[in-house]
Structure formats: structure tokens, C-alpha cells
Design an enzyme around this catalytic site. Structure first.
Site, short mmCIF file in Angstrom:
data_model
loop_
_atom_site.label_atom_id
_atom_site.label_comp_id
_atom_site.label_asym_id
_atom_site.label_seq_id
_atom_site.Cartn_x
_atom_site.Cartn_y
_atom_site.Cartn_z
N LYS A 84 38.61 36.59 27.30
CA LYS A 84 39.22 37.74 27.84
C LYS A 84 40.28 38.15 27.17
CE LYS A 84 39.37 35.67 32.17
NZ LYS A 84 38.64 34.62 31.90
N CYS A 168 45.09 34.59 47.42
CA CYS A 168 45.16 33.41 46.40
C CYS A 168 46.19 32.17 46.37
CB CYS A 168 44.67 34.14 45.15
SG CYS A 168 46.23 35.11 44.54
N MET A 169 47.37 32.57 46.69
CA MET A 169 48.58 31.64 46.31
C MET A 169 49.60 31.68 47.71
SD MET A 169 51.47 33.37 45.60
CE MET A 169 51.05 34.60 46.78
N MET A 343 42.74 27.77 43.37
CA MET A 343 42.24 28.31 44.79
C MET A 343 41.56 27.11 45.84
SD MET A 343 43.05 31.19 44.48
CE MET A 343 44.40 30.83 43.56
N GLY A 380 46.16 33.11 39.56
CA GLY A 380 45.27 33.77 38.98
C GLY A 380 45.72 34.81 38.61
N GLN A 381 46.72 35.44 39.03
CA GLN A 381 47.01 36.91 38.43
C GLN A 381 48.25 37.08 37.89
OE1 GLN A 381 46.09 40.04 41.76
NE2 GLN A 381 46.56 38.25 42.88
#
Length: 803
Positions: A84, A168-169, A343, A380-381
């Protein structure tokens, strides 16, 4: 296999070849190393995708990004990128970029002017401030999140703001807070270079954080012995690199952590000296709180007594001998052990509990505070840490780790923002699930949120149970949805007002990654058409509210909340023509960093980040004027705020410099398979795509490598269902259903009775099926376990004609 081989092999063949061999031209971006005299201008930036925070060199020519190179000067990735990352420049150039504001008229989105769009938003907020909410993201830059937070909390004084990072967190946050009294990991990525044992608690870093996982693989290629253990509910690509793979039942992680602590205590192999010096014991209250209540060591020992290896085997599905193996490793003080999670532990109806327990395993065993000894959550971000957790864009938060519920914290924020006393509301706003539930509930039935402004996220695809949380609002004329985005996502296409946004290097930015590293970049190329920065959009609305007479848009001296001067004169930063007359990011960041010292999250001046590839906080100024980052918090050898002992938890819940070791009992998931819905469903990501795929699905090489979602089935289950590879099946829960192809013996292997579906595909909305049940403290939903049934899609029956 070394790091480069691992990265090269970590994606499917088509995507990997595309990443390695792109040539400058119509199909992609050049991957050549930065050189002088090639006509390109090279600049640094962190990657736009996950929370690893890899740095790239961005090559610009003719006002366009034309080349991407891993940044060899960056400590995070040392010149490497994942598939990516090599394609991140192409993220800007999808054919359907949004370029004009759009307003829904008579059911159709029609172009309007920016002036009209800004006025519409401001009038919605002016009409009903209490019903106006902002739903943001861990993809917000730090200045963007700070501006949104200030508008809602200092201006409208409602606290109705929450981010997608709640999904997510949030459980990682509550785990850190309840254990150490302050958020975010004590260790850093350097632990991966020193650990003897790495335990993966329900995560798949070979696909989700491949550059970090490659650091472990690379050590093995150099002859180092690194033991990697996979604890998961399915086998993944990470499993293939592990010496031990323990497949557990959903929620089995709770039992495993309890079983490890039971054996450490019973065998006497826990670190008695570390525990006596630095820890207290804690148990939960009813209702649960982050503070809990005290318990003695003897009470703790008694509570653990039932979690024998045999009992844990029954609860978790992991063999008793393997529980003993794990406890044996933690009982060895000469080893360095790092736990990683993402996650799997966070998207969990007992997410706070399992985070507490894994921290507790490390504290009880003394595997803490030394390089390689660390419990570490990954995000994840790109700025879930920097913008959400540190800027405090959660419904209960304030910048710098402060919270709205505490009088002294509100007073500190009011002082920095120069607000009249009492301006900040003491009542937290609605968390994500509650916000969207109220937005999708009629006002007459308690639905008191009537406007949501979404920035940098795609909730119509990413929220759980979208049938209940999103779709009802689209049938209610009193509900108004605003979306700022770069592409026509599923959320944008059902919105009432759509704003075209600048993305990544089309604007200035700052983010914070998973190891407390704050990173900066400058605008390099213009956005397309009339797209504009999210931060400008927020500031323009704030100024329009000022013009409309909202009293909250002024500080106690009568100045606008975002008043900005240059050479003694106000700069009209609300006017797009003048937004870049000053560096708004720098002005906002310098104000924000005043908050960073309350919880020892000290940030350096903006210009220090301009010179660096990021710095890990606390960043403290030295006697010679230089600024020093901190790799290892709470440890005397590296943390300047440790003033006594080798380890000091200086923000401890109990105010005595001690961390808390919690006891939480095992609990079953809220929904389990039964005769009607006999399968477990787990959702997640794949290496080619990121989150809802709104960006990566528009990159041809990544789309071509993984063009649609699927359901992983165990071969025995497929046989029993009469399903062949690639055949369409119907996946159904009590909430909804989707149709998708079956993948048998694919890259992941669920155990019998379990299925897995990635959520990147907007044409296959698996979140019509998922459950919105959430952790009682973090309010984070559980996407990893719910009950479904699978059936083969019946063939179409040809219509019978009349004759």
C-alpha cells in the site's frame, strides 16, 4: 527470509509486481530513489495509511506526485514500504475525485458554492447546537482534530464529537488508563529489535503491519532466535512465521491471560520484587469503572485459583500444555517478551478487561520497562494516537489527556483557550454507537442528534449493524448528514451535503503514530478542482457562526476562537484565498502543545518536527537547547520524568507511582452460535486494502490484486454445505445478510464452525450482519464475534413463459 523478501512476498503476486516494477507513466508512479537533476522535487511525509507511521519520499513534477520512495532516513521503516505504501501517491488520482460541494435537492446531489455550503452547516449548528455533532477520524491530522475539538467544546460547549477510532482503539485507551493512569504504550518499535519472544494476541501483523513484522523476520535471517507465538481465532499469514500457533475460541484470550497469571502465582515464578515495588492489585466494581477497587495479593491469588490449565483449555480451546508453555516463558526473567495486539483485543465486548489482563501478565512477571519487554498495542490509522488519543477528540476528552468530567481539567482548558469560567460542559457527549443510534431515531422517540458532520471516514460502511445505526436516518426529513471526503464513498452518496476535501500532501499536516511519534509534512501539490482542506472547512464554519452571532465563538476578551495575526494584523484564515497566508497548522499546533505537559506528553515546537522524521514524546528540551525524545516511558534509564526508583508510574490511578494489576473474570461473548446461527463470524482487513477500501479500491494495482470481498470457509464446513470454491453463499445473522463468494483454503484458515469476511468492499456490506454490542467502559463495538448461518445461494429459476 530477510525484510525485503518478506515485504515482497507479503501481498498477492499482481500487487507485489506492480509495487516493485512500476514505471513512470499512465499506470502508476516511479519507484526510483531520489536523485538530483531528474526534474523532481523530493519532500518527506509519513504514509497516508496505517498507524505504523512509515516515512516516504514524495517526488513531485508538474504539480503532481509522480514518484514514491521509502525514506531511508526514517527509523520506523528504514527505507521499506508495504504494497500500500508503494502505491500511496496513486491514492490522490482516482478518476472520481470529489471537486465541488454538492447539496441534495429533490433527491439528487447538485453542485453549489462553498459560501452556500458553509452557511448551511453554520445555520444547522446555530439552530440546534445541542443536536449538532461532528464525527471525525484517526485520519484527521492533529490540527484538524484540534480545530474540530475546539469548535465543539470551547465554542458550542456540547461535547458532541467522537471519532471512528472509537471503533478500533478505545479499549486500548481504557486499558492503559486503568493500568497506568495515562494512555499509550510505554515501549516503542525498538522492542521488536530486542525481544526474545513476541506474542501476537489476536492480530495479524504480517498483513496489517507488514513493515513492523518484517523487523522480526529480518532478525531471523541474521541468525537470531526469535520465538513468535500466534494466539488467534483463525490461522493467518502471520501464523506461517510462528513457531507456535494456538487457535482459541472467541473470548478465549481472557481465559488464557488468567491461566498464565494463575500459573505464575502458583509456581512462584512471578517477579515478586517488581510487584512489591511497583504494583497494586485491583478488581472491578459493579457497575465497572476505570478505578475499580483495591484487593490484596492473597485475594488476587484466590480469584485466579479456578483458572487452572485444564479449566482454561475448556474455556479457550488451547491445550493445557500450551498454557503451561506460555506461563513458563513469562516465568523466565532472562527472556525479553513483547506482546502485540490490535483489533482482536480491542474490538471485544470485554476489551478493557483483556487489555488490563495482558498488561497484568507483563507486570506480574516483571516483563516490563526494559528494551524488548513491553505490552504494546498497535493502531490501524495514521493518527488514531496523535489526533484522537492525544488531541482528545473523544466525546469525553480534552487535549493532552484531560477530560471534561474533571473540574480542574476544564479550568486548565478554559485558561489555555481564554474562555470564561464554566464555558466547557462537564457532561460527556455521546459515544459513537449512541451518537448514530440517536441520529437514526426520530426526535419524538429520543433521537436528539439531528445533524452529523462526518470528516475523513466512511461510517455507512464501517459502523456495526448499519441497518439500525445509519439507514433509518436517511428516511427521516429532520436528520441532516454532512460528509467531507475525497471520493464518493457510500456515506457521501447518501449524504445531504457533500464537501470535497484535500488529501494527504495536497495540504499541510501532522500525525502521531503507534509509538508516540509525532510527524509533520508540508503541502506539495494542489487539490483537484475546488477541493479544500478539512481544517479550513472547520474554521470557515466557526467564522460563519461568529457572523451569525453565536456567543461561543468568542473568547472572554471578545476575540474569535481562531483569531490569527501576522505582523500585528488579523489574517482572514476563514477566507480560502488567505488560508495559506500563514501556516495555520503551526499556529494551531503551538497552541495545542501547551496542553501536552499536563500528562507528561511533552511536544517540541513545530519547527523541530520540520527538521525530523518524527519524535516520540515526551520530547524534552536539554540544557544545550536541543530537544530529546523518549523511547521508553516510566524507566529511569530513558524517561526524564522518572525521579525515584528504576521504574515510576508517575500518573498512577492510586497516586502512589504504582501500576495496577487487575483481576477480571472470564465472561462468554454476548452472542454465541446456536442451532439457528451455527457459525462464528470474524471481520477484518487484508494487506491490499485499507479500512473501507474507499482509497485503495481506486488504486488499479491493489484493486486488481484483490477486487472483492469473500468469506473464508473451512474445507469441512464447505463440504457439509455443498459449497465449492468461488460459489456464492448467503451469510446471515439476526440483523441482516450479504451474498459473497466462498474462499476455501485461501490465505486465511478459520477452524470448523467459523468464518471470516474482510470489510473493504462497499458492494458487500458485511456490517449489515455484525453486532453493535460494545465494551461497557470503552464503548467499543465487537466486530470479531457474532453468530451467523451460511447457506449456498440457490440457483435462479428461469421464468416460465405462457404458451
Amino acid at each position: 527470509m530477510d525484510r525485503r523478501d518478506f515485504i515482497r512476498n507479503s501481498a498477492m503476486g499482481a500487487a507485489t509486481v506492480a509495487a516493485a516494477r512500476l514505471s513512470l507513466g499512465k499506470e502508476g508512479l516511479a519507484q526510483a530513489a531520489p536523485t538530483e537533476g531528474d526534474g523532481l522535487t523530493w519532500s518527506k511525509a509519513p504514509c497516508r495509511f496505517c498507524g505504523t507511521g512509515c516515512h516516504v519520499q514524495v517526488g513531485v513534477k508538474g504539480g503532481k506526485v509522480v514518484s514514491i520512495q521509502g525514506d531511508a532516513k526514517a527509523e520506523v521503516n528504514k527505507g521499506l514500504l508495504c504494497v500500500k505504501g508503494y502505491h500511496v501517491g496513486l491514492a490522490l488520482y482516482g478518476k472520481d475525485r470529489l471537486t465541488k460541494p454538492l447539496l441534495r435537492k429533490n433527491g439528487k446531489l447538485e453542485p453549489i458554492s462553498w459560501d452556500e455550503a458553509i452557511e448551511i452547516i453554520a445555520k444547522r449548528a446555530m439552530k440546534n447546537p445541542a443536536g449538532f455533532a461532528i464525527y471525525g477520524s484517526g485520519q484527521w491530522t492533529i490540527p484538524e482534530g484540534y480545530a474540530a475539538n475546539k469548535i465543539i467544546k470551547a465554542g458550542l460547549a456540547t461535547n458532541q464529537i467522537d471519532p471512528n477510532a472509537r471503533l478500533c482503539m478505545a479499549s486500548a485507551v481504557t486499558g492503559f488508563l486503568s493500568t497506568y493512569g495515562v494512555d499509550e504504550p510505554a515501549g516503542c518499535y525498538d522492542d521488536l529489535d530486542r525481544a526474545d519472544v513476541v506474542i501476537l494476541w489476536g492480530n495479524n501483523p504480517a498483513e496489517m503491519h507488514p513493515v513492523l513484522f518484517s523487523r522480526i523476520v529480518d532478525r531471523r535471517s541474521k541468525g537470531e532466535n526469535v520465538v513468535v507465538i500466534d494466539l488467534g481465532t483463525r490461522k493467518t499469514r502471520s501464523s506461517g512465521f510462528c513457531q507456535h500457533v494456538f487457535t482459541m475460541k472467541p473470548h478465549g484470550d481472557l481465559a488464557i491471560a488468567l491461566g498464565i497469571m494463575h500459573l505464575l502465582v502458583e509456581s512462584g515464578t512471578y517477579d515478586k520484587e517488581f510487584v512489591e515495588k511497583y504494583c497494586n492489585f485491583r478488581q472491578r466494581t459493579d457497575p465497572p469503572t476505570l478505578d475499580g477497587k483495591a484487593m490484596t495479593f492473597e485475594e488476587f491469588k484466590a480469584s485466579l485459583k479456578e483458572y487452572t490449565p485444564e479449566k482454561v483449555q475448556q474455556l479457550s480451546g488451547v491445550a493445557a500444555k500450551d498454557i503451561r508453555l506460555l506461563a513458563g516463558l513469562f516465568g523466565k526473567k532472562d527472556l525479553r517478551i513483547t506482546s502485540l495486539w490490535c483489533m482482536g483485543m480491542n474490538q471485544h465486548t470485554r476489551g478493557t478487561a483483556i487489555n488490563d489482563l495482558v498488561h497484568g501478565v507483563h507486570l506480574l512477571s516483571g516483563h516490563f520497562g526494559k528494551p524488548g519487554d513491553a505490552p504494546t498495542s498497535l493502531t490501524g490509522q495514521p493518527s488514531a494516537c496523535g489526533t484522537v488519543r492525544e488531541v482528545g477528540t473523544l466525546a469525553h476528552g480534552l487535549p493532552g489527556g484531560l477530560v471534561v468530567a474533571k473540574d480542574e481539567h476544564r479550568k486548565e482548558a478554559e485558561a489555555i483557550w481564554n474562555l470564561p469560567a464554566g464555558r466547557i460542559n462537564a457532561k460527556p457527549g455521546y459515544h459513537t454507537v449512541d451518537m448514530w443510534k440517536r441520529f437514526s431515531t426520530p426526535k419524538s422517540k429520543g433521537g436528539d442528534i439531528d445533524t452529523i458532520w462526518v470528516q475523513v471516514t466512511n461510517p455507512a460502511q464501517s459502523l456495526p449493524n448499519v441497518n439500525a445505526l445509519v439507514e433509518p436516518s436517511r428516511k427521516d426529513p429532520d436528520k441532516f448528514l454532512i460528509v467531507s471526503d475525497v471520493y464518493p464513498t457510500r456515506t457521501a452518496m447518501i449524504a445531504d451535503l457533500v464537501l470535497p476535501s484535500a488529501m494527504w500532501v495536497e495540504k499541510n499536516g501532522m500525525v502521531g503514530n503507534s509509538e508516540r511519534r509525532t510527524q509533520q509534512w508540508f503541502k506539495m501539490v494542489p487539490p483537484p478542482g475546488d477541493a479544500r482542506d478539512d481544517c479550513w472547512q472547520l474554521i470557515a464554519v466557526a467564522h460563519k457562526l461568529l457572523e451569525l452571532g453565536h456567543p461561543g465563538m468568542k473568547d472572554k476578551d471578545g476575540k474569535w476562537l481562531f483569531h490569527t495575526e501576522k505582523d500585528g494584523k488579523e489574517v482572514p484564515i476563514w477566507d480560502w484565498k488567505h488560508y495559506y497566508d500563514v501556516n495555520v497548522d503551526e499556529r494551531l499546533f503551538e497552541e495545542y502543545r501547551k496542553f501536552s505537559r499536563f500528562k507528561h506528553k511533552d511536544l517540541a515546537p513545530y519547527q523541530e518536527y520540520v527538521k525530523a522524521r518524527g519524535m516520540r514524546w515526551p520530547v524534552v528540551q536539554q540544557k544545550d537547547g536541543t530537544w530529546r525524545e523518549t523511547k521508553f516511558r516510566f524507566s529511569k534509564f530513558d524517561d526524564p520524568y522518572v525521579t525515584k526508583g528504576d521504574v515510576q508510574f508517575y500518573h498512577s490511578v492510586t497516586k502512589d507511582d504504582r501500576a495496577l494489576i487487575w483481576f477480571h473474570p472470564y465472561e462468554a461473548p454476548p452472542e454465541v452460535p446456536d442451532a439457528d446461527y451455527p457459525f462464528w463470524l470474524c471481520t477484518g482487513r487484508v494487506i491490499e486494502h485499507w479500512h473501507t477500501g474507499s482509497i485503495t479500491m481506486r488504486i488499479p494495482q491493489l484493486h486488481g490484486a484483490m477486487p472483492q470481498a469473500y468469506v473464508e470457509l473451512h474445507r469441512d464446513d464447505a463440504k457439509a454445505l455443498g459449497v465449492q470454491n468461488g460459489e456464492i453463499v448467503v451469510l446471515e445473522s439476526r440483523r441482516g445478510s450479504v451474498e459473497l463468494p466462498a474462499w476455501i483454503d485461501g490465505r486465511g484458515q478459520p477452524p470448523p464452525g467459523s468464518v471470516f469476511v474482510p470489510f473493504f468492499d462497499e458492494t458487500i456490506l458485511v456490517n449489515k450482519v455484525t453486532l453493535e454490542a460494545h465494551d461497557p467502559l470503552s464503548k467499543q463495538p465487537d466486530y470479531k464475534k457474532c453468530a451467523v448461518r451460511v447457506k449456498k445461494k440457490p440457483p435462479k429459476v428461469a421464468a416460465v413463459g405462457k404458451g
